[in-house]
Write a protein that holds these residues in place. Structure first.
Motif, PDB file in Angstrom:
ATOM      1  N   LEU A   1     -46.572  44.904 120.246  1.00 20.52           N
ATOM      2  CA  LEU A   1     -46.588  46.115 119.426  1.00 20.52           C
ATOM      3  C   LEU A   1     -45.422  47.071 119.666  1.00 20.52           C
ATOM      4  O   LEU A   1     -45.309  48.068 118.960  1.00 20.52           O
ATOM      5  N   ASP A   2     -44.589  46.784 120.658  1.00 20.47           N
ATOM      6  CA  ASP A   2     -43.458  47.671 120.896  1.00 20.47           C
ATOM      7  C   ASP A   2     -42.224  46.855 121.302  1.00 20.47           C
ATOM      8  O   ASP A   2     -42.336  45.686 121.657  1.00 20.47           O
TER       9      ASP A   2
ATOM     10  N   GLU B   1     -40.358  47.111 123.863  1.00 14.61           N
ATOM     11  CA  GLU B   1     -40.269  46.835 125.294  1.00 14.61           C
ATOM     12  C   GLU B   1     -41.289  45.802 125.753  1.00 14.61           C
ATOM     13  O   GLU B   1     -41.321  45.444 126.922  1.00 14.61           O
ATOM     14  N   ASP B   2     -42.155  45.336 124.857  1.00  8.89           N
ATOM     15  CA  ASP B   2     -43.240  44.403 125.187  1.00  8.89           C
ATOM     16  C   ASP B   2     -44.114  44.949 126.315  1.00  8.89           C
ATOM     17  O   ASP B   2     -44.381  44.285 127.301  1.00  8.89           O
ATOM     18  N   THR B   3     -44.545  46.206 126.143  1.00 11.17           N
ATOM     19  CA  THR B   3     -45.457  46.814 127.119  1.00 11.17           C
ATOM     20  C   THR B   3     -46.859  47.003 126.558  1.00 11.17           C
ATOM     21  O   THR B   3     -47.794  47.260 127.309  1.00 11.17           O
ATOM     22  N   ILE B   4     -46.988  46.892 125.243  1.00 14.40           N
ATOM     23  CA  ILE B   4     -48.302  47.033 124.598  1.00 14.40           C
ATOM     24  C   ILE B   4     -48.478  45.863 123.639  1.00 14.40           C
ATOM     25  O   ILE B   4     -47.600  45.573 122.819  1.00 14.40           O
ATOM     26  N   ARG B   5     -49.620  45.201 123.748  1.00 12.83           N
ATOM     27  CA  ARG B   5     -49.936  44.080 122.869  1.00 12.83           C
ATOM     28  C   ARG B   5     -51.325  44.267 122.275  1.00 12.83           C
ATOM     29  O   ARG B   5     -52.175  44.934 122.849  1.00 12.83           O
ATOM     30  N   LEU B   6     -51.522  43.631 121.136  1.00  9.96           N
ATOM     31  CA  LEU B   6     -52.844  43.610 120.508  1.00  9.96           C
ATOM     32  C   LEU B   6     -53.354  42.186 120.541  1.00  9.96           C
ATOM     33  O   LEU B   6     -52.748  41.277 119.974  1.00  9.96           O
TER      34      LEU B   6
ATOM     35  N   VAL C   1     -58.364  44.013 121.148  1.00  8.69           N
ATOM     36  CA  VAL C   1     -58.149  44.640 122.458  1.00  8.69           C
ATOM     37  C   VAL C   1     -56.678  44.997 122.609  1.00  8.69           C
ATOM     38  O   VAL C   1     -55.810  44.150 122.420  1.00  8.69           O
ATOM     39  N   ILE C   2     -56.415  46.236 122.955  1.00  6.57           N
ATOM     40  CA  ILE C   2     -55.047  46.641 123.299  1.00  6.57           C
ATOM     41  C   ILE C   2     -54.844  46.310 124.771  1.00  6.57           C
ATOM     42  O   ILE C   2     -55.674  46.651 125.620  1.00  6.57           O
ATOM     43  N   ARG C   3     -53.739  45.634 125.042  1.00  6.81           N
ATOM     44  CA  ARG C   3     -53.400  45.258 126.419  1.00  6.81           C
ATOM     45  C   ARG C   3     -52.077  45.939 126.777  1.00  6.81           C
ATOM     46  O   ARG C   3     -51.164  45.986 125.964  1.00  6.81           O
ATOM     47  N   GLN C   4     -52.027  46.478 127.974  1.00  5.69           N
ATOM     48  CA  GLN C   4     -50.823  47.180 128.420  1.00  5.69           C
ATOM     49  C   GLN C   4     -50.319  46.566 129.722  1.00  5.69           C
ATOM     50  O   GLN C   4     -51.094  46.272 130.630  1.00  5.69           O
ATOM     51  N   ARG C   5     -48.987  46.381 129.762  1.00  4.66           N
ATOM     52  CA  ARG C   5     -48.375  45.796 130.957  1.00  4.66           C
ATOM     53  C   ARG C   5     -48.456  46.789 132.108  1.00  4.66           C
ATOM     54  O   ARG C   5     -48.166  47.971 131.952  1.00  4.66           O
TER      55      ARG C   5
ATOM     56  N   GLU D   1     -57.650  51.478 112.773  1.00  3.41           N
ATOM     57  CA  GLU D   1     -57.987  52.340 113.913  1.00  3.41           C
ATOM     58  C   GLU D   1     -57.234  51.913 115.174  1.00  3.41           C
ATOM     59  O   GLU D   1     -56.660  52.743 115.878  1.00  3.41           O
ATOM     60  N   ILE D   2     -57.205  50.615 115.462  1.00  3.74           N
ATOM     61  CA  ILE D   2     -56.553  50.139 116.690  1.00  3.74           C
ATOM     62  C   ILE D   2     -55.039  50.333 116.603  1.00  3.74           C
ATOM     63  O   ILE D   2     -54.382  50.598 117.607  1.00  3.74           O
ATOM     64  N   THR D   3     -54.492  50.245 115.392  1.00  2.00           N
ATOM     65  CA  THR D   3     -53.055  50.501 115.205  1.00  2.00           C
ATOM     66  C   THR D   3     -52.744  51.961 115.505  1.00  2.00           C
ATOM     67  O   THR D   3     -51.750  52.277 116.174  1.00  2.00           O
ATOM     68  N   TRP D   4     -53.597  52.858 115.037  1.00  2.00           N
ATOM     69  CA  TRP D   4     -53.430  54.280 115.323  1.00  2.00           C
ATOM     70  C   TRP D   4     -53.510  54.536 116.829  1.00  2.00           C
ATOM     71  O   TRP D   4     -52.691  55.269 117.401  1.00  2.00           O
ATOM     72  N   ILE D   5     -54.476  53.915 117.500  1.00  2.00           N
ATOM     73  CA  ILE D   5     -54.632  54.072 118.954  1.00  2.00           C
ATOM     74  C   ILE D   5     -53.397  53.539 119.677  1.00  2.00           C
ATOM     75  O   ILE D   5     -52.875  54.180 120.594  1.00  2.00           O
ATOM     76  N   ALA D   6     -52.907  52.372 119.261  1.00  2.00           N
ATOM     77  CA  ALA D   6     -51.723  51.776 119.895  1.00  2.00           C
ATOM     78  C   ALA D   6     -50.497  52.675 119.714  1.00  2.00           C
ATOM     79  O   ALA D   6     -49.707  52.850 120.649  1.00  2.00           O
ATOM     80  N   ASP D   7     -50.341  53.235 118.521  1.00  2.00           N
ATOM     81  CA  ASP D   7     -49.218  54.153 118.277  1.00  2.00           C
ATOM     82  C   ASP D   7     -49.299  55.367 119.203  1.00  2.00           C
ATOM     83  O   ASP D   7     -48.283  55.823 119.746  1.00  2.00           O
ATOM     84  N   ALA D   8     -50.503  55.888 119.383  1.00  2.00           N
ATOM     85  CA  ALA D   8     -50.683  57.038 120.270  1.00  2.00           C
ATOM     86  C   ALA D   8     -50.365  56.656 121.715  1.00  2.00           C
ATOM     87  O   ALA D   8     -49.728  57.427 122.437  1.00  2.00           O
ATOM     88  N   LEU D   9     -50.781  55.465 122.135  1.00  2.00           N
ATOM     89  CA  LEU D   9     -50.482  55.015 123.492  1.00  2.00           C
ATOM     90  C   LEU D   9     -48.983  54.847 123.694  1.00  2.00           C
ATOM     91  O   LEU D   9     -48.440  55.223 124.732  1.00  2.00           O
ATOM     92  N   HIS D  10     -48.333  54.283 122.706  1.00  2.00           N
ATOM     93  CA  HIS D  10     -46.885  54.087 122.815  1.00  2.00           C
ATOM     94  C   HIS D  10     -46.179  55.440 122.902  1.00  2.00           C
ATOM     95  O   HIS D  10     -45.233  55.606 123.669  1.00  2.00           O
ATOM     96  N   ALA D  11     -46.650  56.406 122.139  1.00  2.00           N
ATOM     97  CA  ALA D  11     -46.058  57.746 122.171  1.00  2.00           C
ATOM     98  C   ALA D  11     -46.248  58.403 123.543  1.00  2.00           C
ATOM     99  O   ALA D  11     -45.416  59.191 123.978  1.00  2.00           O
ATOM    100  N   GLN D  12     -47.338  58.043 124.234  1.00  2.00           N
ATOM    101  CA  GLN D  12     -47.585  58.584 125.576  1.00  2.00           C
ATOM    102  C   GLN D  12     -46.632  57.999 126.604  1.00  2.00           C
ATOM    103  O   GLN D  12     -46.457  58.569 127.677  1.00  2.00           O
TER     104      GLN D  12
END
Length: 148
Positions: A50-51, A53-58, A75-79, A130-141
């Motif tokens: 999803l990004d 840097e390959d730090t967030i995946r769906l 499931v959102i997965r984060q490195r 919904e999960i796309t919105w959550i992932a975008d927010a996580l990436h922004a963090q």
């Protein structure tokens, strides 16, 4: 000593009441749909980066039978260094599609009540939004992780 004991009893009583209220609310949101056994379905799974840097995946898992999606989990997965940690999850069970803000957390938000197999397809579309919105927010963090 008596006021402290009474306050502790009141706190426990309030906690039990809150748990009963949450359970009743959950029962109101539950639909009548129950998926067929997973061993009677075809399971599919894929993961999407999803990004840049390959730090967030769906991670998407879903089950199909007779041309219908019968069940799904997003499931959102984060490195985290050299491994991956599950974070927010959206799934459908107990006749509803709902969000878990952390993989092991109880449902925090209901997206849709499920009464038929057709509702599952509609719920999956809403869940992807919904999960796309959550992932975008996580990436922004950025480095803030799942819980900020």
């Amino acid at each position: 000593m008596t006021p402290v004991i009474r306050r502790n009893q009141q706190d426990r009583r309030a906690e039990r009441q809150a748990a009963r209220d949450a359970e009743r609310q959950s029962e109101l949101l539950e639909g009548s749909y129950r998926p067929p056994p997973r061993d009677k379905c075809v399971e599919k799974e894929h993961e999407k980066i999803l990004d840049d840097e390959d730090t967030i995946r769906l991670q998407t898992r879903f089950w199909r039978k007779d041309g219908n999606t019968t069940e799904f989990v997003l499931v959102i997965r984060q490195r985290e260094w050299d491994s991956w940690r599950n974070g927010p999850r959206i799934d459908c069970c107990h006749g509803m599609c709902h969000v878990h803000l952390d993989d092991d957390a109880p449902p925090s938000k209901s997206l849709m009540t499920l009464d038929t197999v057709r509702d599952v397809e509609e719920a999956m579309a809403a869940a992807i939004d919904e999960i796309t919105w959550i992932a975008d927010a996580l990436h922004a963090q950025g480095e803030g992780g799942f819980n900020g």
